[in-house]
Scaffold this motif. Structure first.
Motif, short mmCIF file in Angstrom:
data_model
loop_
_atom_site.label_atom_id
_atom_site.label_comp_id
_atom_site.label_asym_id
_atom_site.label_seq_id
_atom_site.Cartn_x
_atom_site.Cartn_y
_atom_site.Cartn_z
N ASN A 194 0.79 -1.19 0.12
CA ASN A 194 -0.04 0.06 0.00
C ASN A 194 0.91 1.19 0.25
N GLU A 195 1.87 1.33 0.74
CA GLU A 195 2.76 2.39 0.64
C GLU A 195 4.03 2.60 0.16
N GLU A 196 4.16 1.58 -0.72
CA GLU A 196 5.63 1.37 -1.47
C GLU A 196 6.63 1.67 -0.68
N TRP A 197 7.71 2.44 -1.13
CA TRP A 197 8.79 2.59 -0.38
C TRP A 197 8.55 3.71 0.70
N THR A 198 8.83 3.69 2.10
CA THR A 198 8.50 4.66 2.74
C THR A 198 9.65 4.85 3.89
N GLU A 199 10.29 5.94 4.14
CA GLU A 199 11.53 6.29 4.93
C GLU A 199 10.85 5.99 6.38
N ARG A 200 11.70 5.27 7.16
CA ARG A 200 11.41 4.77 8.57
C ARG A 200 12.36 5.35 9.60
N ARG A 201 13.50 5.45 9.28
CA ARG A 201 14.61 5.85 10.22
C ARG A 201 15.82 6.47 9.36
N ARG A 202 16.14 7.62 10.02
CA ARG A 202 17.27 8.18 9.47
C ARG A 202 18.33 8.84 10.64
N THR A 203 19.46 8.56 10.53
CA THR A 203 20.40 8.95 11.58
C THR A 203 22.02 9.35 10.84
N THR A 204 22.66 10.46 11.27
CA THR A 204 23.85 10.84 11.02
C THR A 204 25.02 10.57 11.80
N VAL A 205 25.91 10.04 11.74
CA VAL A 205 27.05 9.62 12.94
C VAL A 205 28.29 9.97 12.31
N GLU A 206 29.10 10.23 13.39
CA GLU A 206 30.67 10.68 12.90
C GLU A 206 31.23 9.47 12.57
N ALA A 207 32.19 9.47 11.60
CA ALA A 207 32.78 8.08 11.12
C ALA A 207 33.95 7.70 12.08
N TYR A 215 7.83 -1.96 10.29
CA TYR A 215 7.91 -2.36 8.80
C TYR A 215 6.52 -1.41 8.33
N THR A 216 5.43 -1.51 9.29
CA THR A 216 4.18 -0.63 8.86
C THR A 216 3.87 -0.40 10.23
N GLU A 217 2.95 0.98 10.25
CA GLU A 217 2.43 1.48 11.41
C GLU A 217 1.13 1.42 11.73
N ALA A 218 0.63 0.84 10.83
CA ALA A 218 -1.15 0.65 10.60
C ALA A 218 -1.25 -0.65 10.12
N THR A 219 -2.58 -1.10 9.87
CA THR A 219 -3.08 -2.07 9.62
C THR A 219 -2.57 -1.96 7.90
N THR A 220 -2.22 -2.99 7.12
CA THR A 220 -2.06 -2.74 5.87
C THR A 220 -2.88 -3.61 4.89
N PRO A 221 -3.79 -3.13 4.00
CA PRO A 221 -4.77 -3.71 3.37
C PRO A 221 -3.89 -4.78 2.36
N GLY A 222 -2.98 -4.28 1.89
CA GLY A 222 -2.29 -5.01 0.71
C GLY A 222 -1.66 -6.33 1.41
N PHE A 223 -1.50 -6.52 2.90
CA PHE A 223 -0.85 -7.74 3.31
C PHE A 223 -2.10 -8.63 3.67
N ALA A 224 -3.35 -8.21 3.79
CA ALA A 224 -4.46 -8.92 4.40
C ALA A 224 -4.75 -10.03 3.55
N ASN A 225 -5.63 -11.09 3.91
CA ASN A 225 -5.98 -12.12 3.45
C ASN A 225 -7.44 -12.28 3.90
N PRO A 226 -8.21 -11.76 2.77
CA PRO A 226 -9.74 -11.71 2.84
C PRO A 226 -10.62 -13.25 2.66
N ALA A 227 -9.75 -13.91 2.22
CA ALA A 227 -10.42 -15.50 1.91
C ALA A 227 -10.56 -16.26 3.07
N ASP A 228 -11.70 -16.45 3.47
CA ASP A 228 -12.16 -17.32 4.70
C ASP A 228 -11.54 -18.72 4.61
#
Length: 285
Positions: free
Chosen positions: A38-51, A70-83
């Motif tokens: 559903n979200e395609e590529w989404t940035e989750r974390r970023r940090t810059t540190v001294e080498a 990986y997801t911060e809410a329910t993701t319809p694209g991952f769901a399995n609606p087939a009983d």
């Protein structure tokens, strides 16, 4: 992931690994992305540190926490609606390292890794079509048919679900092959590139229940009262549902396909061949 709705709640995992380099960098920027349907590529974390002087950096050192959502809410694209089913879902995690010397970018590298998990929907299936023998044999197969001949074929169908349903039939992908012209056919066939068998072959399809009663999906039992008794195959291959009948929860019946070649069909069908796909559908009534 198992629940009665087949939904997928927020997902999280742990980042691991390290970055090593051989250029004189003074700082490293790390960026973690995740991919979901559903979200395609989404940035989750970023940090810059001294080498560091040893030119290596572990992700656990760079990030305050290696836990990554990986997801911060329910993701319809991952769901399995087939009983009453299990489906495997896949997502991706990417970590990109960018090396700098002052304002100059020296190098960058990205690593992408997949993750998979099963989603099991535990709800009872409302409708479930079972077609006996359909995987092994065609619903209808006829060889050497001649004018005036007829026959039938049958399979068992059942609704293994918990709800009453409607059974439908669709004919598609008709191939009407001429297969060349033999001598008796040559004199009467005006279309040497197109077969005539689909026009001549007539079908009707009925659901025959346990008590012997018949419900027709194609054609009818009495042409005078209920429309055409048999129907030409060439008019059936529309790709749309042709007819439907009820199939109760737990009911077993026979789907019977009857065919005939009228006696007045001429030599134009000799050596012709037809093939077509039959699709059976079941939906809640």
């Amino acid at each position: 992931m198992t629940n009665a709705e087949g939904i997928v709640p927020p997902l999280a995992g742990e980042l691991s690994g390290s970055v090593e380099w051989d250029v004189p960098a003074d700082r490293v920027t790390l960026v973690a992305h995740t991919w979901t349907p559903n979200e395609e590529w989404t940035e989750r974390r970023r940090t810059t540190v001294e080498a560091s002087n040893d030119r290596s950096l572990s992700l656990s050192q760079a990030f305050d926490s290696t836990r990554l959502f990986y997801t911060e809410a329910t993701t319809p694209g991952f769901a399995n609606p087939a009983d009453a089913s299990t489906r495997t879902r896949r997502g991706y995690v990417s970590v990109t390292a960018v090396l700098y010397d002052g304002d100059d970018e020296l190098d960058r590298v990205a690593v992408v890794e997949p993750y998979e998990f099963d989603v099991t929907n535990t709800a009872e299936t409302a409708v479930a079509l079972d077609v006996g023998g359909a995987a092994e044999t065609p619903l209808l197969a006829v060889e050497g048919a001649a004018p005036g001949s007829a026959g039938d074929s049958a399979v068992t169908v059942s609704n293994d679900g918990t709800d009453d349903a409607t059974l439908s039939i669709t004919v598609s992908n008709l191939v009407n092959a001429e297969n060349g012209l033999i001598e008796p056919e040559r004199a009467v066939d005006a279309s040497p590139d197109v077969g005539e068998l689909a026009d001549a072959l007539e079908l009707r399809v009925a659901l025959v229940r346990g008590d012997g009663s018949r419900s027709y999906l194609v054609g009818s039992g009495n042409g005078l009262l209920s429309g055409p008794n048999y129907v030409s195959l060439s008019t059936l291959a529309t790709g749309d549902p042709l007819g439907s009948v009820g199939l109760e929860a737990g009911e077993h019946a026979h789907l019977v396909v009857e065919w005939r070649l009228p006696a007045d069909v001429g030599n134009e069908i000799q050596s012709d061949q037809v093939s077509f796909d039959v699709t059976l559908g079941l939906r809640t009534a």
